[in-house]
Scaffold this motif. Structure first.
Motif, PDB file in Angstrom:
ATOM      1  N   LEU A   1      12.272   0.544  -8.585  1.00  0.00           N
ATOM      2  CA  LEU A   1      13.670   0.339  -8.966  1.00  0.00           C
ATOM      3  C   LEU A   1      14.639   0.922  -7.937  1.00  0.00           C
ATOM      4  N   ALA A   2      14.287   2.087  -7.359  1.00  0.00           N
ATOM      5  CA  ALA A   2      15.193   2.716  -6.391  1.00  0.00           C
ATOM      6  C   ALA A   2      15.339   1.812  -5.162  1.00  0.00           C
ATOM      7  N   LEU A   3      14.225   1.269  -4.707  1.00  0.00           N
ATOM      8  CA  LEU A   3      14.235   0.395  -3.533  1.00  0.00           C
ATOM      9  C   LEU A   3      15.016  -0.895  -3.835  1.00  0.00           C
ATOM     10  N   VAL A   4      14.744  -1.483  -4.993  1.00  0.00           N
ATOM     11  CA  VAL A   4      15.431  -2.720  -5.361  1.00  0.00           C
ATOM     12  C   VAL A   4      16.932  -2.488  -5.436  1.00  0.00           C
ATOM     13  N   SER A   5      17.334  -1.358  -6.008  1.00  0.00           N
ATOM     14  CA  SER A   5      18.762  -1.142  -6.171  1.00  0.00           C
ATOM     15  C   SER A   5      19.445  -0.887  -4.820  1.00  0.00           C
TER      16      SER A   5
ATOM     17  N   GLY B   1      23.350  -4.716  -7.680  1.00  0.00           N
ATOM     18  CA  GLY B   1      22.326  -3.759  -7.243  1.00  0.00           C
ATOM     19  C   GLY B   1      22.820  -2.325  -7.258  1.00  0.00           C
ATOM     20  N   ASP B   2      24.052  -2.117  -6.766  1.00  0.00           N
ATOM     21  CA  ASP B   2      24.543  -0.734  -6.666  1.00  0.00           C
ATOM     22  C   ASP B   2      24.992  -0.180  -8.024  1.00  0.00           C
ATOM     23  N   LYS B   3      24.923  -1.026  -9.072  1.00  0.00           N
ATOM     24  CA  LYS B   3      25.350  -0.532 -10.407  1.00  0.00           C
ATOM     25  C   LYS B   3      24.148  -0.376 -11.344  1.00  0.00           C
ATOM     26  N   LEU B   4      22.933  -0.513 -10.799  1.00  0.00           N
ATOM     27  CA  LEU B   4      21.737  -0.492 -11.658  1.00  0.00           C
ATOM     28  C   LEU B   4      21.706   0.741 -12.556  1.00  0.00           C
ATOM     29  N   ILE B   5      22.172   1.841 -12.012  1.00  0.00           N
ATOM     30  CA  ILE B   5      22.157   3.101 -12.756  1.00  0.00           C
ATOM     31  C   ILE B   5      23.010   2.998 -14.033  1.00  0.00           C
ATOM     32  N   LYS B   6      23.949   2.011 -14.026  1.00  0.00           N
ATOM     33  CA  LYS B   6      24.830   1.840 -15.200  1.00  0.00           C
ATOM     34  C   LYS B   6      24.319   0.746 -16.133  1.00  0.00           C
ATOM     35  N   ALA B   7      23.040   0.373 -15.983  1.00  0.00           N
ATOM     36  CA  ALA B   7      22.472  -0.692 -16.817  1.00  0.00           C
ATOM     37  C   ALA B   7      22.600  -0.338 -18.294  1.00  0.00           C
TER      38      ALA B   7
END
Ligand SMILES: Nc1ncnc2c1ncn2[C@@H]1O[C@H](COP(=O)(O)OP(=O)(O)OP(=O)(O)O)[C@@H](O)[C@H]1O
Ligand SMILES: [Mg+2]
Length: 313
Positions: free
Chosen positions: A209-213, A233-239
């Motif tokens: 996930l870190a690489l994909v984001s 991608g840069d907002k994945l953490i806010k899923a």
């Protein structure tokens, strides 16, 4: 605004298994922009490779369309289908099994060009050297065999072979997953550089996930054949989807306190042979309500460019 290069429209793929049907992809809808990277994540068996193989025209979908250059490429046959491979190429996880072990690297890289008569045999050596320079490998590799290369070098050759025909789209199915982290980082750097230079579109399937984001402009999260969330991608953490949030919690981090447990997902993925009525994630979701067992949630745009398929939203 970015231009859509490919539209995956309501694609479903069912495989027959013991007189029953297994739904590997269920009504997938995805717009892919030119020159961007779309990351596809999800647990093993959720249908990522099946989707990739339909985009590559290796599998025909049971229903739905894949529009590229104003035509449904799933219907292509004969010479039109062959020509389509010029535009869409794939890099697999394990290139050694995709390469003919008796062929030299120069021949492996140039084979697609010879097949499409883009070069003459006499031009092969020069072209192979030029292509090797592109992926930062030494020119003398043209006379080596695949088993004489390291994993990272072989993956560069696989990317080189995919690049040879100057495709518009490259599908990378776990293309860097078998490599150690530093080699992986170099391959990703190379992919980003090539994307900037040649405006290539990537469909990047990966467990990390870190690489994909880091690498993806857009991310589609798949669960049991469905896209359950689409996010930048840069907002994945806010899923927001409980499944994506659970995936993010299960990621290892160097900063983890030693006494803090990694929260793994409890429960098993239901069998794709026996899809539940309602939300596919219901049996593992701690927020499951009655409606989740009755009605399958549709993907809804909950903020700009952020779609979630969940009754909570
Ligand atoms: N050719 C096939 N025939 C029958 N079933 C298949 C076939 N290919 C895939 N499947 C099934 O379809 C589902 C999705 O498989 P797929 O290979 O697309 O998953 P994946 O997300 O790529 O998994 P992984 O992360 O392990 O590579 C699985 O249940 C798999 O067993
Ligand atoms: Mg796969």
């Amino acid at each position: 605004m970015s231009k859509v290069i490919m539209q995956v429209k309501n694609i479903t793929k069912k495989f027959s298994a013991n007189n029953r049907f297994l739904t590997a992809c269920d009504n997938i809808h995805l717009n892919i922009n030119a020159g961007e990277t779309v990351g596809i994540v999800g647990e093993s068996g959720c249908g990522k490779s099946t989707l990739a193989k339909m985009i590559m025209n290796i599998y025909k979908p049971t229903s739905g369309e894949i529009i590229y250059h104003n035509q449904d490429i799933t219907k292509l046959k004969g010479e039109d289908l062959r020509q389509n491979y010029r535009h869409i190429q794939m890099v697999f996880q394990d290139p050694i099994s995709a390469f003919n072990p008796k062929m030299k690297i120069g021949n492996i890289i140039c084979e697609p060009l010879l097949n499409f008569k883009s070069i003459k045999k006499s031009q092969m050596k020069e072209k192979a050297k030029e292509l090797l320079r592109l992926v930062e490998l030494p020119e003398d590799f043209i006379d080596r065999y695949p088993h004489n290369l390291s994993g990272g070098q072989r993956q560069r050759v696989a990317i080189d072979r995919a690049l040879a025909l100057e495709p518009k789209i490259i599908v990378c199915d776990e293309a860097t997953s078998a490599l150690d982290v530093s080699v992986q980082a170099k391959i990703i750097e190379l992919l980003v550089k090539l994307q900037r230079e040649k405006n290539i579109t990537y469909i990047f399937i990966c467990h990390d996930l870190a690489l994909v984001s880091l690498f993806s402009h857009r991310i589609a999260v798949m669960y049991l054949g469905n896209i359950v969330e689409k996010i930048d991608g840069d907002k994945l953490i806010k899923a927001k989807h409980p499944y994506t949030k659970a995936l993010l919690k299960a990621v290892f981090s160097l900063n983890n306190e030693q006494n803090k447990n990694i929260e793994t997902l409890s429960g098993d993925i239901p069998s794709p042979l026996d899809l539940p009525k309602g939300c596919p994630f219901q049996n593992r979701c701690k927020y499951c309500k009655d409606i989740c067992k009755q009605e399958k949630p549709k993907l809804k745009e909950i903020s700009v460019n952020h779609h979630v398929a969940c009754h909570l939203f």
